[in-house]
Design an enzyme around this catalytic site. Structure first.
Site, PDB file in Angstrom:
ATOM      1  N   LYS A 140       0.841  -1.204   0.000  1.00  0.00           N
ATOM      2  CA  LYS A 140       0.000   0.000   0.000  1.00  0.00           C
ATOM      3  C   LYS A 140       0.880   1.261   0.000  1.00  0.00           C
ATOM      4  O   LYS A 140       2.086   1.178   0.191  1.00  0.00           O
ATOM      5  CB  LYS A 140      -0.911   0.011   1.223  1.00  0.00           C
ATOM      6  CG  LYS A 140      -1.663  -1.288   1.482  1.00  0.00           C
ATOM      7  CD  LYS A 140      -2.895  -1.460   0.627  1.00  0.00           C
ATOM      8  CE  LYS A 140      -3.615  -2.723   1.043  1.00  0.00           C
ATOM      9  NZ  LYS A 140      -4.728  -3.086   0.180  1.00  0.00           N
TER      10      LYS A 140
HETATM   11  C1  LIG Z   1      -5.558  -4.231   0.706  1.00  0.00           C
HETATM   12  C2  LIG Z   1      -7.029  -4.121   0.580  1.00  0.00           C
HETATM   13  C3  LIG Z   1      -7.877  -4.520   1.618  1.00  0.00           C
HETATM   14  C4  LIG Z   1      -7.422  -5.244   2.845  1.00  0.00           C
HETATM   15  O1  LIG Z   1      -6.413  -4.681   3.550  1.00  0.00           O
HETATM   16  P1  LIG Z   1      -5.499  -5.636   4.464  1.00  0.00           P
HETATM   17  O2  LIG Z   1      -4.815  -4.673   5.353  1.00  0.00           O
HETATM   18  O3  LIG Z   1      -4.572  -6.379   3.546  1.00  0.00           O
HETATM   19  O4  LIG Z   1      -6.397  -6.556   5.212  1.00  0.00           O
HETATM   20  C5  LIG Z   1      -9.237  -4.299   1.477  1.00  0.00           C
HETATM   21  N1  LIG Z   1      -9.734  -3.741   0.363  1.00  0.00           N
HETATM   22  C6  LIG Z   1      -8.960  -3.372  -0.673  1.00  0.00           C
HETATM   23  C7  LIG Z   1      -9.596  -2.754  -1.870  1.00  0.00           C
HETATM   24  C8  LIG Z   1      -7.576  -3.565  -0.601  1.00  0.00           C
HETATM   25  O5  LIG Z   1      -6.803  -3.235  -1.641  1.00  0.00           O
END
Ligand SMILES: *Cc1c(COP(=O)(O)O)cnc(C)c1O
Length: 371
Positions: free
Chosen positions: A183
């Protein structure tokens, strides 16, 4: 000569390392002072009343559904072109994700189709800020107001993005961010829920911590909760990353521009259209092959890119085609043709803060030759 260019990479400096070491030398590894400090970075930057750190974006979404009162028998309208956690979170509480197809240009939830999918069971909308952009959030709110629906914003890919100047994550009644290492910013694992609603914030704080109340005892649990806490090492990393966020976003913007410049006259590839009211926060760099190419062509090209040391991947496979979405919810191939045509032809190219102009040249030249 081959290079090795990874698909993604975190951006960790000595400051994050020092911050973690300081926590490890302190007395509080969890439920310590780093959590409110990290949360304050979010309330300040996003101009939002509450920020609640948690163990992941997925955990954050799950707690939001419970706090919003969405559960068994309820339907939530969302997009099948997303990371699977967005719609899985709806299923955790026994509610049903009702998919609608996407807009072929923006790759986001098609709000006209969302309006048409409302039934007496519809309880909420889950707009997802796919790849750091947004669907038409005005249209989302028009539908929500007309039908008295709750709105949860999945902003796990959109930290730093804005919609009409307002930070993404704060357009819905609550918004959720995720901090997995791919991210915009990372805490290793982690998430953050943001909301201006005092009641939602109270419940989510309690759900995160085994259903405890803030003033209650350690063994007093007035409601069913989870252990969805973030620890202080993670929060310490997050605070430094948030303070560096403008620098991080600028680096990502630079790499995206390098790609866009080199691909602007390439008729065989297209990129996501960003709504004029949205300021994108670059999460990944995804290109779509023209309809002339089949899924097998895309998969062959991905294999050839990898053979040349270029990290790449399919992004996203359509959620409704995952096996349990067929067996548990009855979705089938052909249900969402725009999503399917897109997800068969998308490719995520290497995208992270450390890419050089020459890396981008290498990726684009290699890709063009393979087309
Ligand atoms: C990464 C992501 C999540 C989940 O986040 P995590 O921290 O990996 O649990 C949820 N929704 C979207 C669209 C994502 O890209």
């Amino acid at each position: 000569m081959n290079r090795e260019i990874s698909l993604s990479a975190q951006d960790i400096t000595q400051a994050e390392i020092d911050a973690v070491v300081a926590v490890m030398r302190s007395e509080r590894l969890s439920l310590g002072p780093r959590i409110p400090e990290f949360e304050a970075e979010f309330t300040k930057r996003l101009r939002v009343k509450h920020a609640i750190a948690c163990s992941s974006g997925t955990a954050g979404l799950h707690m939001c559904w419970r706090a919003l009162g969405v559960g068994r028998g309820d339907e939530v309208i969302t997009t099948p072109f997303s990371f699977i956690a967005s719609s899985n979170s709806i299923m955790f509480e026994g509610a049903k994700p009702v998919f609608v197809d996407i807009d072929p240009q923006t790759w986001q939830l098609d709000t006209a189709r969302a309006a048409a999918a409302i039934t007496p069971r519809t309880k909420a909308l889950l707009p997802v800020d796919v790849f750091g952009c947004t669907p038409d959030m005005d249209a989302i709110w028009t539908i929500a107001r007309r039908h008295h629906l709750r709105v949860l914003e999945d902003s796990c890919e959109a930290l730093g993005a804005t919609y009409q100047g307002r930070p993404c994550g704060t357009i819905g009644e609550a918004g959720v961010f995720g901090f997995y290492p791919n991210k915009q910013m990372t805490t290793g694992e982690g998430g953050m829920v943001v909301t201006n609603d005092d009641d939602l914030a109270f419940l989510i704080r309690s759900f995160r911590n085994q259903g405890r109340d803030p003033e209650g005892g350690w063994l007093a649990h007035p409601r069913l909760g989870f252990n969805y806490r973030m620890n202080d090492m993670q929060a310490a990393i997050g605070t430094v990353q948030m303070r560096r966020l403008d620098e991080i976003l600028a680096k990502r913007d630079r790499v995206a521009r390098l790609y866009l410049e080199r691909l602007k006259d390439e008729p065989r590839l297209s990129t996501q259209r960003v709504l004029p009211q949205t300021h994108i926060s670059w999460f990944v760099f995804v290109v779509r092959l023209s309809d002339h190419y089949a899924q097998s062509d895309r998969d062959r090209i991905l294999g050839q890119l990898r053979a040349k040391g270029i990290g790449c991947n399919v992004y996203f496979p359509a959620i409704h085609l995952q096996p349990f979405y067929h067996t548990d919810l009855g979705y089938n191939p052909g249900d969402f043709p725009i999503t399917e045509a897109l997800s068969q032809r998308t490719m995520a190219l290497p995208f992270h803060n450390h890419l050089t102009e020459s890396d981008v040249d290498y990726v684009v030249t290699t890709l063009r030759a393979l087309l």
